[in-house]
Design a protein around this motif. Structure first.
Motif, PDB file in Angstrom:
ATOM      1  N   ASN A 586       0.859  -1.187   0.000  1.00 58.83           N
ATOM      2  CA  ASN A 586       0.000   0.000   0.000  1.00 58.83           C
ATOM      3  C   ASN A 586       0.894   1.235   0.000  1.00 58.83           C
ATOM      4  O   ASN A 586       1.645   1.475   0.954  1.00 58.83           O
ATOM      5  CB  ASN A 586      -0.908   0.008   1.233  1.00 58.83           C
ATOM      6  CG  ASN A 586      -1.882  -1.153   1.218  1.00 58.83           C
ATOM      7  OD1 ASN A 586      -2.523  -1.416   0.198  1.00 58.83           O
ATOM      8  ND2 ASN A 586      -1.990  -1.869   2.334  1.00 58.83           N
ATOM      9  N   VAL A 599      -2.239   6.324   2.258  1.00 58.04           N
ATOM     10  CA  VAL A 599      -2.158   5.336   1.188  1.00 58.04           C
ATOM     11  C   VAL A 599      -3.176   5.645   0.105  1.00 58.04           C
ATOM     12  O   VAL A 599      -4.341   5.959   0.394  1.00 58.04           O
ATOM     13  CB  VAL A 599      -2.388   3.912   1.741  1.00 58.04           C
ATOM     14  CG1 VAL A 599      -2.541   2.906   0.607  1.00 58.04           C
ATOM     15  CG2 VAL A 599      -1.240   3.518   2.658  1.00 58.04           C
ATOM     16  N   LYS A 602      -2.096   0.535  -4.700  1.00 59.29           N
ATOM     17  CA  LYS A 602      -1.568  -0.778  -4.360  1.00 59.29           C
ATOM     18  C   LYS A 602      -0.537  -1.197  -5.407  1.00 59.29           C
ATOM     19  O   LYS A 602      -0.772  -1.084  -6.603  1.00 59.29           O
ATOM     20  CB  LYS A 602      -2.690  -1.816  -4.306  1.00 59.29           C
ATOM     21  CG  LYS A 602      -3.706  -1.566  -3.185  1.00 59.29           C
ATOM     22  CD  LYS A 602      -4.744  -2.655  -3.143  1.00 59.29           C
ATOM     23  CE  LYS A 602      -5.757  -2.402  -2.048  1.00 59.29           C
ATOM     24  NZ  LYS A 602      -5.148  -2.396  -0.699  1.00 59.29           N
TER      25      LYS A 602
END
Length: 900
Positions: A586, A599, A602
């Motif tokens: 993340n 975050v 991904k």
């Protein structure tokens, strides 16, 4: 008392490409050369001109204006227009040792063919100087160097010095202390000239130990100064205490040598690699800029030197034509990409696209040249099997190794045999049915191949394009061996099998997944030593640009431990085992969000660890789907104990470096323009070692490593770094102005998308000199090759060839065996201007001497392959390399298809 003589040297520093493309530079190069020719002809008694010591510029010009060859040859022969010794000005720490040698060879060769090559190692803007360059220069007959970057005032107070290379070779050197552009803007007005004399010349005098001063008159792509003759006349009137003259590097260095002799000046000594960023930037972390392009360059260098040249030399010794022109074409494409700025990849995206295209052309050409060479050899081997596989070893000693190849396999059951009928272990990794494509071309487009073939088994019903691994034992040195496919009933093929396990092993290692850290544990099966926390991925922010990594003010390190495990897949075969772990990281998409631990994206990363039978290197592949910019990803392994130094291969040897640069403390207070970081270059490996163990990491990606951790107990190999700007100002490690253009965005340098890099790790319970790290690294990047012969493949797939009427080569052959030698081979190739073979080797140890068992009647020669040395022994001191020339036998095959 002799007056001070100011040598004003007209020159241009010519970037072949940078923020602009090579096409633009070439258009202006043509105009520049025409203008220089005209000026030199109109000022026949005064003017000289240095064209950046790059012979490729001369070649570029003559490609468009060959009719100017005669006038250029006259000017060059008279030493008034200077090219060479370089083919392209190259950043010496970002490329391989053989690339440097070939750069100088082709540069000198082309310039000499045009009348003269300057015999001075001239490097006005290169980002640091390689530690073994003095030895390389001397072996080309170059005894003097001029450069700017890599050495500062604290190490060198004067401009003239003796540079001692890593092996102890000395060379007379001049540093251009204020840059190659110091005298670029000499004014024409007499009042301004007086100010120029008062402010500029005393600075040079204060740094010089002699009465001759070097004043460069030029800049990047700067045109020749038409008024320099009048300016020099005014200077001599304004300042009668000194003598001003238009000069050249050669004339200056001649004066320097006379002054040193006449005044018995003892020069200060400076040793080894010069990468200090005290007074001029050297951009040490440029080694990881555009990791994808660095990887492509490294792979081509390794493939060309370690595989293509030795095997085309083998082909030549068996009667084939040696492809000199083809290899020169590949090398020159590679050397164009090796040019300063080009190899740094600190360029516009458009320029880097051109670099990528050139690399693809050169790589494709090299692969096809090798394929044809192996085909020509294989086709001449006496055998009558429908399916044969010729395995080639490019190294000069026997090897047992795992061969990985893509082959066309027929349907049915079969086994693989060597030429003695012994079964060969193998495993099929994947298969794709290509029957319609392959057999359609073979049967319909080239039917004559089947009408003349009496062996019905050579026409399969199905063909599968297969990825296969073989365990090849004792394949002969610099030679080949024949293998066959034998149909057998009810014998199932051997495939890799997926198993439910988180551990793999071979005779050397056992590797297991660590569920707590998401890294790996390596257990050495030979001695029981266990290494924890290996092959960890660590991601951190990068606030830098295309020149420098720079840490953000508020960074956030994200490691494998912080990632989620998505998948673990273990595959077991007869000769290999692999453990693949897919992690989800993340990540923040900006440095601001990284500082906030926010975050947004991904990143999927798969680390695949592979163990192969009989191989001491653990293979690691890292595949990443990169979604964001402004970050750096590294492969980090725990070393166990704190280390004070690291070891890496450098130019024809190894170098030992402290893990902390002694100048790093208070570097800004000391006035350094760039922080002396511990990020360092390598050729193929970085290692740490003591008297009890050695750990070495190999990489085909960025040639960059660092010893990290609070206790300096971790080895970090850079995978990639992603940034979006060519140049930025006021970086943490590089304050002040930008090195590149701040307005040039480089979205391609963000490396968004899929990336894949290969690494290797080797563990030894011995000191470095007893661990053969350099030899193992050479083997790791010199894989054995295979060529498959089958009647249905002599079709449009590969181009149709006439089969030899007589096949006379034996089923196995070895032309060179250096098994008792401890020196490591750098190159095997045919000599450029004789029928002999060139062998270049170096000492791979820190302390020990190295030896080599030379072929009969071997002669030591210089890097020009002509100059004979008085030494003919096969002993090598620390960081010493030697080049030998000799006959490689095979005369009995000289009549076999030389026209190929």
């Amino acid at each position: 008392m002799k007056k001070t003589t100011v040598h004003i040297v007209p020159h241009t520093h010519w970037d072949r490409e940078w923020y602009f493309q090579n096409t633009r530079a070439t258009v202006y190069l043509i105009s520049q050369v025409n203008e220089v020719i005209e000026t030199l002809q109109n000022h026949s008694k005064t003017y000289f001109y240095l064209f950046d010591a790059q012979s490729s510029l001369l070649e570029d010009y003559l490609r468009f204006y060959p009719e100017k060859k005669a006038v250029l040859r006259q000017l060059i022969s008279n030493h008034r227009l200077l090219f060479g010794p370089w083919y392209t000005q190259t950043d010496q720490l970002a490329i391989s040792q053989e690339s440097i040698v070939r750069n100088l060879y082709y540069g000198i060769d082309y310039a000499q063919a045009m009348g003269h090559s300057m015999k001075i190692g001239y490097c006005p803007d290169i980002f640091g100087q390689g530690g073994n360059l003095p030895q390389i220069y001397q072996k080309f007959g170059i005894h003097q160097v001029i450069f700017w970057r890599g050495i500062g005032n604290s190490k060198l107070a004067k401009t003239e010095f003796e540079w001692i290379g890593d092996d102890g070779t000395p060379i007379t050197a001049l540093q251009i202390p204020f840059g190659y552009f110091y005298g670029a803007n000499i004014p024409t007005d007499s009042v301004d000239l007086q100010g120029f004399v008062k402010t500029m010349i005393p600075k040079l005098e204060n740094r010089s130990q002699i009465t001759d001063l070097y004043l460069p008159n030029g800049f990047d792509q700067l045109p020749i100064n038409h008024h320099l003759e009048q300016i020099v006349a005014q200077l001599n009137q304004i300042d009668p205490a000194r003598v001003y003259q238009i000069s050249s590097p050669e004339k200056y260095m001649d004066s320097l040598q006379r002054d040193l002799k006449d005044h018995q000046v003892t020069l200060p000594k400076v040793y080894g690699e010069l990468t200090d960023g005290e007074d001029s930037r050297v951009h040490k972390s440029i080694y990881s800029t555009r990791a994808d392009l660095k990887q492509a360059n490294n792979q081509l260098e390794n493939f060309l030197v370690n595989v293509v040249e030795p095997l085309t030399t083998l082909g030549y010794s068996l009667g084939l034509r040696y492809p000199h022109s083809e290899l020169e074409f590949i090398w020159k494409k590679l050397l164009e990409n090796s040019a300063h700025d080009s190899i740094g990849n600190c360029n516009s995206d458009s320029t880097n696209f051109d670099i990528q295209a050139r690399n693809k052309i050169a790589t494709d050409f090299a692969q096809n040249l090798l394929e044809k060479t192996m085909r020509d050899i294989s086709s001449n081997i006496a055998q009558d099997n429908s399916y044969s596989f010729t395995v080639f070893n490019p190294l000069p000693y026997a090897r047992t190794t795992v061969l990985e190849a893509n082959l066309y396999l027929p349907d049915g059951s079969f086994s693989f045999l060597d030429d003695q009928g012994n079964s060969v272990p193998y495993e099929v990794l994947s298969q794709q049915d290509q029957s319609d494509y392959v057999l359609h071309q073979a049967e319909l487009l080239t039917p004559t191949m089947y009408r003349t073939d009496t062996n019905a088994s050579s026409t399969p019903k199905q063909v599968f394009y297969s990825h296969v691994r073989f365990l090849i034992k004792d394949i002969a040195g610099l030679g080949y061996q024949q293998f066959y496919l034998k149909p057998q009933k009810n014998l199932p093929l051997s495939y890799l099998k997926t198993v439910n396990s988180e551990k793999i092993s071979n005779q050397y290692y056992s590797v297991s997944f660590e569920p707590e850290t998401h890294a790996f544990t390596v257990h050495d099966n030979q001695n029981g030593k266990t290494h924890y926390h290996q092959f960890n991925l660590i991601d951190n922010g990068d606030a830098g640009d295309s020149y420098n990594y720079s840490p953000p003010e508020n960074d956030w390190l994200i490691s494998s431990k912080n990632a989620q495990v998505k998948k673990i897949e273990t595959k077991i075969g007869d000769i290999s085992q692999s453990l693949a772990v897919t992690l989800i990281f993340n990540l923040p998409d900006t440095l601001i969000r990284r500082a906030e631990h926010h975050v947004t994206d991904k990143m999927k990363a798969t680390v695949t660890v592979t163990l192969k039978a009989a191989e001491q290197v653990i293979g690691i592949n890292v595949r990443v789907d990169n979604p964001v910019s402004n970050h750096r990803l590294r492969l980090v392994s725990q070393l166990g104990d704190r280390t004070k130094s690291s070891i890496a291969d450098s130019l024809f040897g190894v170098v030992k470096r402290p893990v902390v640069d002694p100048n790093a403390t208070n570097w800004q207070i000391k006035g350094w323009v760039e922080k002396p970081t511990e990020i360092n270059p390598l050729q193929s490996f970085a290692a740490v070692s003591d008297n009890h163990q050695t750990v070495a990491g190999f990489t085909d990606g960025p040639r960059e490593y660092e010893i990290v951790g609070e206790n300096f107990d971790q080895l970090a190999l850079t995978i990639f770094r992603a940034n979006s700007q060519m140049g930025k100002t006021d970086l943490k490690y590089r304050p002040g102005r930008a090195s590149g253009e701040t307005i040039v965005a480089t979205p391609a340098a963000e490396l968004i998308g899929r990336l894949s890099f290969d690494f290797g790790f080797y563990y030894s319970q011995a000191a470095f000199d007893d661990s053969q790290v350099s030899k193992i690294a050479k083997e790791f990047y010199s894989p054995v090759q295979v060529y498959e012969l089958a009647p249905f493949l002599n079709s449009r797939i590969r181009f149709i060839r006439n089969e030899p009427e007589q096949k006379e080569l034996p089923t196995r052959i070895s032309l060179l065996d250096l098994k008792d030698s401890s020196a490591v081979v750098s190159a095997i190739k045919k000599a450029e201007e004789s029928d002999q073979v060139i062998l270049r080797c170096f000492n791979p140890f820190l302390l020990r001497k190295a030896t080599i068992k030379l072929p009969v009647k071997a002669t030591e020669v210089g890097l020009d392959e002509k100059t004979k040395s008085n030494l003919k022994e096969g002993n090598f001191d620390h960081n010493q390399f030697k080049t030998f020339k000799f006959d490689l036998g095979g005369d009995q095959f000289a009549h076999i298809r030389k026209a190929y």
